[in-house]
Design a protein around this motif. Structure first.
Motif, PDB file in Angstrom:
ATOM      1  N   ARG A  39     -10.095  10.929  -0.587  1.00  0.00           N
ATOM      2  CA  ARG A  39      -9.718  12.306  -0.246  1.00  0.00           C
ATOM      3  C   ARG A  39      -9.286  12.400   1.221  1.00  0.00           C
ATOM      4  O   ARG A  39      -8.311  13.077   1.552  1.00  0.00           O
ATOM      5  N   THR A  40     -10.041  11.718   2.091  1.00  0.00           N
ATOM      6  CA  THR A  40      -9.692  11.738   3.518  1.00  0.00           C
ATOM      7  C   THR A  40      -8.328  11.095   3.759  1.00  0.00           C
ATOM      8  O   THR A  40      -7.503  11.632   4.517  1.00  0.00           O
ATOM      9  N   LEU A  41      -8.064   9.974   3.104  1.00  0.00           N
ATOM     10  CA  LEU A  41      -6.789   9.271   3.288  1.00  0.00           C
ATOM     11  C   LEU A  41      -5.627  10.091   2.742  1.00  0.00           C
ATOM     12  O   LEU A  41      -4.522  10.070   3.301  1.00  0.00           O
ATOM     13  N   VAL A  42      -5.862  10.828   1.661  1.00  0.00           N
ATOM     14  CA  VAL A  42      -4.821  11.714   1.127  1.00  0.00           C
ATOM     15  C   VAL A  42      -4.554  12.851   2.112  1.00  0.00           C
ATOM     16  O   VAL A  42      -3.400  13.194   2.409  1.00  0.00           O
ATOM     17  N   HIS A  43      -5.639  13.427   2.646  1.00  0.00           N
ATOM     18  CA  HIS A  43      -5.492  14.529   3.601  1.00  0.00           C
ATOM     19  C   HIS A  43      -4.718  14.100   4.843  1.00  0.00           C
ATOM     20  O   HIS A  43      -3.912  14.861   5.386  1.00  0.00           O
ATOM     21  N   GLU A  44      -4.945  12.862   5.296  1.00  0.00           N
ATOM     22  CA  GLU A  44      -4.281  12.359   6.499  1.00  0.00           C
ATOM     23  C   GLU A  44      -2.874  11.832   6.227  1.00  0.00           C
ATOM     24  O   GLU A  44      -2.156  11.456   7.157  1.00  0.00           O
ATOM     25  N   GLY A  45      -2.485  11.788   4.959  1.00  0.00           N
ATOM     26  CA  GLY A  45      -1.126  11.354   4.635  1.00  0.00           C
ATOM     27  C   GLY A  45      -0.968   9.864   4.387  1.00  0.00           C
ATOM     28  O   GLY A  45       0.145   9.395   4.134  1.00  0.00           O
ATOM     29  N   GLY A  57       0.941   6.701   0.988  1.00  0.00           N
ATOM     30  CA  GLY A  57       1.617   7.895   1.473  1.00  0.00           C
ATOM     31  C   GLY A  57       2.605   7.592   2.576  1.00  0.00           C
ATOM     32  O   GLY A  57       2.781   6.441   2.994  1.00  0.00           O
ATOM     33  N   GLU A  58       3.240   8.654   3.081  1.00  0.00           N
ATOM     34  CA  GLU A  58       4.275   8.478   4.101  1.00  0.00           C
ATOM     35  C   GLU A  58       3.715   7.869   5.381  1.00  0.00           C
ATOM     36  O   GLU A  58       4.381   7.057   6.029  1.00  0.00           O
ATOM     37  N   ALA A  59       2.501   8.231   5.764  1.00  0.00           N
ATOM     38  CA  ALA A  59       1.925   7.703   7.005  1.00  0.00           C
ATOM     39  C   ALA A  59       1.731   6.193   6.911  1.00  0.00           C
ATOM     40  O   ALA A  59       2.004   5.453   7.859  1.00  0.00           O
ATOM     41  N   LEU A  63       3.627   3.129   9.032  1.00  0.00           N
ATOM     42  CA  LEU A  63       2.918   2.026   9.676  1.00  0.00           C
ATOM     43  C   LEU A  63       3.491   0.688   9.250  1.00  0.00           C
ATOM     44  O   LEU A  63       3.678  -0.217  10.057  1.00  0.00           O
ATOM     45  N   SER A  64       3.786   0.573   7.952  1.00  0.00           N
ATOM     46  CA  SER A  64       4.345  -0.673   7.437  1.00  0.00           C
ATOM     47  C   SER A  64       5.701  -0.954   8.049  1.00  0.00           C
ATOM     48  O   SER A  64       6.002  -2.077   8.471  1.00  0.00           O
TER      49      SER A  64
END
Length: 241
Positions: A39-45, A57-59, A63-64
């Motif tokens: 849930r935290t990783l989804v919230h942060e994108g 996600g996009e974030a 990074l990649s």
């Protein structure tokens, strides 16, 4: 942090997505802990959720992409340092992008310093080997456009004197031959540039030497070209470095 990274790594291994239970099992996490981190990783994108499946996600994708770009940059920097040491001269990597000459990377040493940019490199492409090499790779229309924006003018007493003379010189250049100039940009310095074939983009590797070592210029350029040929097969030089 380490647990979140393990989850991201697990998600990355499933391009078509994976449910929370599977990810918790693969990351060796308790299901409640996995749910909280997801849930935290989804919230942060960093992840996105779709129909019960988790995807990068996009974030995470940014990074990649950034990591891949840093790896490419590091590869080029390492290659320039090897060529610099093998040749005993500063080595430069430059591209022509969006109508501008851009020196992307320079590798030198205190004993063999790079040429000081005392006159704007972008505006004086007609006067240095890097600029002449890049301009020689453009079609006539792109050359004319560049010279309309940055007219030919003397930088030193050795600089090509007018646009017509420069255009004739560029037309005589052989596609893969080194481009050399002697004290046209900086008194006391001679330079050579090697064209790089990289799709439709114009790029070059170059070197500089003190004028009293002018007899080394062509052999050094040929050595650089040889060293490039040995590595370019496995070295992908990104024009967007």
């Amino acid at each position: 942090m380490q647990r979140a990274m393990r989850l991201l790594e697990c998600v990355a291994e499933h391009p078509y997505g994976a449910p929370a239970k599977q990810l918790a099992r693969e990351a060796r996490l308790a299901l409640p802990t996995a749910y909280h981190l997801l849930r935290t990783l989804v919230h942060e994108g960093y992840l996105r959720r779709d129909k019960g499946l988790f995807f990068l996600g996009e974030a995470a994708e940014r990074l990649s992409s950034s990591g891949a770009e840093q790896k490419r940059r590091s590869t080029v920097v390492d290659a320039l340092a090897r060529w610099r040491d093998a040749i005993g001269a500063p080595v430069y990597y430059a591209v022509y992008r969006d109508g501008e000459i851009e020196v992307m990377c320079v590798s030198d040493t205190p004993g063999n310093p790079a040429v000081e940019e005392w006159a704007d490199f972008r505006e004086t492409g007609h006067a240095h080997a890097i600029g002449q090499c890049l301009l020689s790779q453009l079609d006539e229309g792109a050359r004319r456009d560049h010279l309309d924006r940055y007219p030919v003018s003397p930088v030193t007493r050795y600089t090509v004197r007018d646009e017509n003379s420069l255009m004739k010189r560029l037309e005589r250049m052989h596609r893969m031959a080194p481009v050399t100039e002697r004290q046209e940009y900086a008194l006391g310095t001679v330079c050579a540039a090697i064209p790089i074939t990289a799709g439709t983009a114009a790029a070059t590797m170059a070197l500089s030497l003190p004028a009293h070592q002018a007899d080394r210029l062509l052999p050094a350029a040929q050595r650089l070209q040889h060293e490039m040929g040995r590595l370019l097969g496995s070295l992908t030089i990104s024009i967007s470095i």
